[in-house]
Design a protein around this motif. Structure first.
Motif, PDB file in Angstrom:
ATOM      1  N   TYR A 203     -34.880   8.592   6.857  1.00 26.77           N
ATOM      2  CA  TYR A 203     -34.689   7.190   6.476  1.00 26.77           C
ATOM      3  C   TYR A 203     -33.782   6.493   7.484  1.00 26.77           C
ATOM      4  O   TYR A 203     -32.814   7.082   7.962  1.00 26.77           O
ATOM      5  CB  TYR A 203     -34.064   7.171   5.074  1.00 26.77           C
ATOM      6  CG  TYR A 203     -33.469   5.864   4.611  1.00 26.77           C
ATOM      7  CD1 TYR A 203     -34.241   4.932   3.932  1.00 26.77           C
ATOM      8  CD2 TYR A 203     -32.119   5.578   4.821  1.00 26.77           C
ATOM      9  CE1 TYR A 203     -33.687   3.744   3.473  1.00 26.77           C
ATOM     10  CE2 TYR A 203     -31.559   4.398   4.374  1.00 26.77           C
ATOM     11  CZ  TYR A 203     -32.344   3.488   3.694  1.00 26.77           C
ATOM     12  OH  TYR A 203     -31.797   2.310   3.248  1.00 26.77           O
TER      13      TYR A 203
ATOM     14  N   SER B  31     -31.954   2.550   7.871  1.00 25.80           N
ATOM     15  CA  SER B  31     -31.839   1.218   7.280  1.00 25.80           C
ATOM     16  C   SER B  31     -31.303   0.171   8.250  1.00 25.80           C
ATOM     17  O   SER B  31     -31.601  -1.001   8.122  1.00 25.80           O
ATOM     18  CB  SER B  31     -30.927   1.268   6.052  1.00 25.80           C
ATOM     19  OG  SER B  31     -29.623   1.689   6.431  1.00 25.80           O
TER      20      SER B  31
ATOM     21  N   THR C  20     -38.254   1.330   6.503  1.00 26.33           N
ATOM     22  CA  THR C  20     -37.072   2.190   6.552  1.00 26.33           C
ATOM     23  C   THR C  20     -37.424   3.680   6.535  1.00 26.33           C
ATOM     24  O   THR C  20     -36.626   4.521   6.927  1.00 26.33           O
ATOM     25  CB  THR C  20     -36.125   1.884   5.374  1.00 26.33           C
ATOM     26  OG1 THR C  20     -36.857   2.017   4.148  1.00 26.33           O
ATOM     27  CG2 THR C  20     -35.565   0.476   5.482  1.00 26.33           C
TER      28      THR C  20
ATOM     29  N   TYR D 236     -38.311   0.293  13.740  1.00 25.69           N
ATOM     30  CA  TYR D 236     -37.338  -0.586  13.092  1.00 25.69           C
ATOM     31  C   TYR D 236     -37.958  -1.952  12.816  1.00 25.69           C
ATOM     32  O   TYR D 236     -38.464  -2.616  13.713  1.00 25.69           O
ATOM     33  CB  TYR D 236     -36.093  -0.730  13.974  1.00 25.69           C
ATOM     34  CG  TYR D 236     -35.051  -1.646  13.394  1.00 25.69           C
ATOM     35  CD1 TYR D 236     -34.319  -1.254  12.278  1.00 25.69           C
ATOM     36  CD2 TYR D 236     -34.789  -2.884  13.959  1.00 25.69           C
ATOM     37  CE1 TYR D 236     -33.360  -2.085  11.739  1.00 25.69           C
ATOM     38  CE2 TYR D 236     -33.824  -3.718  13.426  1.00 25.69           C
ATOM     39  CZ  TYR D 236     -33.110  -3.325  12.313  1.00 25.69           C
ATOM     40  OH  TYR D 236     -32.156  -4.145  11.784  1.00 25.69           O
TER      41      TYR D 236
END
Length: 224
Positions: A105, A107, A134, A156
């Motif tokens: 993951y 973020s 994500t 991203y």
């Protein structure tokens, strides 16, 4: 003496050409080939060492590259992962015991640095990941059947236009994942992706089984 120097120069030139060829060689998306597969990720820069979940920063769950101590490749529950189709990309979930449902993951993206460590995030249902990018990764290889030289790429915000954007490598600091934008030290980004037809003893098992495998498992339970 002159002949020795000449031989060394020729050897250096050959090595440089090989490296340039690898840098410029097109890597194809292998996402479709790798959907719903049991895999392990071997870091070619340190042969025999494979990606595992771990705690590089105290309680922070992330991906690490423990040293195997040699070049021997061993498939264990620690380095077992499973890929799942997530949009046009792949989600990557750990199969290690007690790490089930933990997905690779990311973020945030650093504004002042060109590297960043991902996390492992728990999702009972990966469809709950918001926003979806994500947990989305692409795997591009020189050959999707052999998968000996691959990039593992994080998109991203879904970015897929920038060349060499978000490729993963292992940082020297705590052996965690990092990112670079360009092809400096190209060997750092090189992975072998191994596909396995089983999960190793002690692994948590596949999180999402394809329908055929699930049907067979239910049939076996009925027989028992």
């Amino acid at each position: 003496m002159k002949s020795t120097v000449m031989c060394l120069c020729v050897l250096l030139a050959v090595l440089c050409c090989v490296q340039c060829t690898r840098v410029n060689k097109t890597r194809l998306s292998c996402n479709t080939v790798l959907e719903n597969k049991n895999v392990s990720f071997e870091y070619n820069f340190y042969p025999g060492n494979q990606l595992e979940p771990g705690y590089p920063f105290k309680s922070a769950k992330s991906a690490i590259l423990p040293s195997s101590g040699d070049n021997k490749l061993t498939y264990t529950n620690g380095n077992a992962w499973r890929t799942e189709k997530c949009g046009d990309s792949l989600c990557i979930v750990s199969l290690e015991k007690d790490w089930e449902h933990y997905y690779l993951y990311m973020s945030t993206w650093p504004t002042g640095s060109n590297q960043m460590a991902p996390q492992l995030m728990y999702y009972e249902d990966i469809q709950e990941a918001d926003p979806p990018w994500t947990v989305q990764f692409d795997i591009n290889c020189e050959d999707c059947n052999r998968r000996e030289h691959c990039y593992i790429i994080h998109r991203y915000k879904g970015n897929s236009e920038e060349k060499n954007y978000g490729r993963l490598f292992v940082s020297t600091y705590k052996s965690v994942f990092g990112y670079l934008y360009d092809h400096t030290y190209e060997d750092w980004f090189d992975w072998a992706v191994h596909v396995h037809d089983h999960v190793p003893a002690g692994a948590g098992g596949p999180v999402r089984l394809p329908f055929v495998i699930l049907a067979n498992a239910l049939l076996m339970l009925t027989v028992l």
